[in-house]
Write a protein that holds these residues in place. Structure first.
Motif, PDB file in Angstrom:
ATOM      1  N   ARG A 161       3.517 -27.451  42.659  1.00  0.00           N
ATOM      2  CA  ARG A 161       3.300 -28.103  41.358  1.00  0.00           C
ATOM      3  C   ARG A 161       3.053 -29.604  41.504  1.00  0.00           C
ATOM      4  O   ARG A 161       2.482 -30.240  40.615  1.00  0.00           O
ATOM      5  CB  ARG A 161       4.490 -27.836  40.440  1.00  0.00           C
ATOM      6  N   SER A 162       3.463 -30.192  42.654  1.00  0.00           N
ATOM      7  CA  SER A 162       3.284 -31.639  42.857  1.00  0.00           C
ATOM      8  C   SER A 162       1.881 -32.019  43.298  1.00  0.00           C
ATOM      9  O   SER A 162       1.606 -33.201  43.546  1.00  0.00           O
ATOM     10  CB  SER A 162       4.309 -32.170  43.878  1.00  0.00           C
ATOM     11  N   LEU A 163       0.993 -31.013  43.360  1.00  0.00           N
ATOM     12  CA  LEU A 163      -0.409 -31.328  43.651  1.00  0.00           C
ATOM     13  C   LEU A 163      -1.157 -31.689  42.375  1.00  0.00           C
ATOM     14  O   LEU A 163      -2.359 -31.976  42.397  1.00  0.00           O
ATOM     15  CB  LEU A 163      -1.078 -30.142  44.347  1.00  0.00           C
ATOM     16  N   PHE A 164      -0.403 -31.657  41.248  1.00  0.00           N
ATOM     17  CA  PHE A 164      -0.985 -31.993  39.952  1.00  0.00           C
ATOM     18  C   PHE A 164      -0.149 -33.081  39.279  1.00  0.00           C
ATOM     19  O   PHE A 164       1.069 -33.140  39.472  1.00  0.00           O
ATOM     20  CB  PHE A 164      -1.004 -30.753  39.047  1.00  0.00           C
ATOM     21  N   GLY A 165      -0.809 -33.848  38.434  1.00  0.00           N
ATOM     22  CA  GLY A 165      -0.079 -34.774  37.583  1.00  0.00           C
ATOM     23  C   GLY A 165       0.234 -34.098  36.268  1.00  0.00           C
ATOM     24  O   GLY A 165      -0.113 -32.931  36.045  1.00  0.00           O
ATOM     25  N   GLY A 166       0.917 -34.832  35.389  1.00  0.00           N
ATOM     26  CA  GLY A 166       1.137 -34.340  34.031  1.00  0.00           C
ATOM     27  C   GLY A 166       2.026 -33.121  33.984  1.00  0.00           C
ATOM     28  O   GLY A 166       3.165 -33.142  34.425  1.00  0.00           O
ATOM     29  N   TYR A 167       1.507 -32.033  33.411  1.00  0.00           N
ATOM     30  CA  TYR A 167       2.281 -30.820  33.132  1.00  0.00           C
ATOM     31  C   TYR A 167       1.615 -29.673  33.887  1.00  0.00           C
ATOM     32  O   TYR A 167       0.447 -29.390  33.650  1.00  0.00           O
ATOM     33  CB  TYR A 167       2.308 -30.588  31.616  1.00  0.00           C
TER      34      TYR A 167
END
Ligand SMILES: Nc1ncnc2c1ncn2[C@@H]1O[C@H](COP(=O)(O)OP(=O)(O)OP(=O)(O)O)[C@@H](O)[C@H]1O
Ligand SMILES: C[C@@](O)(CCOP(=O)(O)OP(=O)(O)O)CC(=O)O
Length: 390
Positions: A161-167
């Motif tokens: 999930r930390s490969l994305f920003g936001g939600y």
């Protein structure tokens, strides 16, 4: 064949804190989860990993230096990340013979966290996301963040999930090979930019039971867990995604708190029981309840990972009330931003709660929703392949 040239790439990566919790594996080897999950990516201004990945024929073998300490890379998780990334690089080298042949060169990775490592602040999520992203950039892979999340998942589940920003959502998938178990963006940070977080870092001894083994004990022994993955999580996933899309904080907060309660109930229902929270954690829950009661509506939500630290989500418009209420009696601990001292809160938390939190909270971290991994020209390995002395 590449000569002794040093190839390198640097990236930062964020911490993420789940609001719908991942807890349970259906396949421990491929690190496939029993349920989907959702997280908020926290700002890298406050919590971030910086990782430089390099490769060269001049290196004697694969290595990882974490916070200045040589770290074992022989573990199955790190090896899975190295192997998957090398396979992808070898494939593009085969398709384009003009590319430097670097997929088989030894890797040297140097990484540092600007927050406590292995202290219940999801350093493994940021760490493995940074490792995968840095090597993918080193190898100039065309893979999407979704593709790379399937690799980071094998380093540490929540890292995907930390490969994305936001939600971000981690879709559990149902294929045996894990090819559909990956993370994806629900909404960028800019969709709901006024989301804030206050982390109450609780003085605690070593973690009770590591997440990896703890969740499998739960899978094996908790009856509540079966109900959670069959009914509770699917319903909460739907509610949470709608709440984020609609910027509905009341629903976001209720689902966040119910999910934390559900996960920790399953931990306690594990046999023998697993208790990650302590008296300070439970006092923080009462504090959030008192804030919401005083406001006459839900302005704050608590959530706990596999540890006693309390993450409190709230919106910027309620910052004075929330931050001010805790600053009144925790002004002496480190981590407050300048704005905290000016925060005026009408809420005086009950004395018994204040007393427990004053004893239990060692520091705070104020942060907000943030971006995903960022390429950087800040290197921890110099052009000659030497580790930069910090
Ligand atoms: N920057 C990093 N690069 C590579 N690996 C890292 C990095 N930071 C942490 N790790 C890995 O994650 C491990 C710590 O994970 P662990 O789950 O024990 O703690 P945490 O993730 O910080 O806390 P929690 O899981 O309770 O949120 C470290 O021992 C290391 O193997
Ligand atoms: C409680 C949690 O934080 C669990 C995190 O588990 P890990 O991702 O640390 O587990 P492994 O896949 O075994 O590395 C909830 C969450 O982050 O969703």
């Amino acid at each position: 064949m590449a000569d002794n040239k040093v190839f390198r790439a640097s990236t930062t990566a964020p911490v993420n804190i789940a609001v719908v919790k991942y807890w349970g594996k259906r396949d421990a080897k491929l690190n496939l989860p029993t349920n989907s999950s959702i997280s908020v990516t926290l700002s890298q201004d406050d919590l971030r990993t910086l990782t430089t990945a390099s490769c060269s024929a001049s290196y004697s073998g694969d290595s990882l230096t974490l916070n200045g300490q040589s770290t074992d890379v022989s573990g199955a998780r790190t090896q899975a990340c190295f192997r998957e990334l090398r396979e992808r690089r070898a494939a593009i080298e085969k398709n384009d013979p003009s590319l430097p042949k670097i997929s088989t060169l030894p890797l040297k990775v140097v990484s540092e966290n600007n927050f406590p490592t292995a202290a219940g602040l999801a350093s493994s999520a940021a760490g493995f996301a940074a490792l995968v992203r840095a090597i993918a950039n080193l190898y100039e892979l065309p893979d999407s963040p979704e593709d790379l999340s399937r690799i980071a998942r094998q380093g540490s589940g929540s890292a995907c999930r930390s490969l994305f920003g936001g939600y971000a959502a981690w879709r559990m998938g149902d294929k045996d090979d894990g090819s559909d178990s990956q993370a994806q963006l629900i909404a960028p940070a800019s969709h709901w930019p006024n989301m804030r977080a206050l982390i109450l870092v609780v003085n605690a001894a070593k973690k009770d039971v590591p997440s990896t083994s703890g969740m499998q004990q739960t899978v094996a022994t908790s009856g509540l867990f079966q109900q959670r993955i069959a009914h509770v999580v699917p319903a909460n996933m739907k509610l949470m995604e709608e709440a984020i899309h609609n910027k509905d904080f009341a629903t976001f907060a209720e689902v966040t708190m119910r999910e934390s309660n559900s996960f920790h109930s399953c931990a306690a229902d594990t046999y023998p029981p697993i208790f990650y929270m302590n008296d300070a954690s439970r006092a923080a829950i009462r504090a959030v309840e008192a804030l919401n009661a005083a406001a006459g509506k839900t302005i704050a939500a608590y959530t706990y990972d596999a540890g006693p630290n309390c993450v409190i989500y709230f919106l910027e418009e309620d910052q004075e009330t929330v931050i001010g209420a805790f600053y009144k009696f925790l002004s002496g601990v480190s981590g407050w931003k300048d704005s905290a001292a000016k925060a005026q809160s009408a809420v005086d938390l009950p004395e018994n709660i204040v007393s427990i939190l004053k004893d239990g909270v060692g520091r705070v971290i104020q942060t907000s929703v943030g971006e995903g991994p960022q390429k950087t020209e800040e290197y921890l390995i110099d052009e000659a392949g030497a580790t930069v002395q910090r």
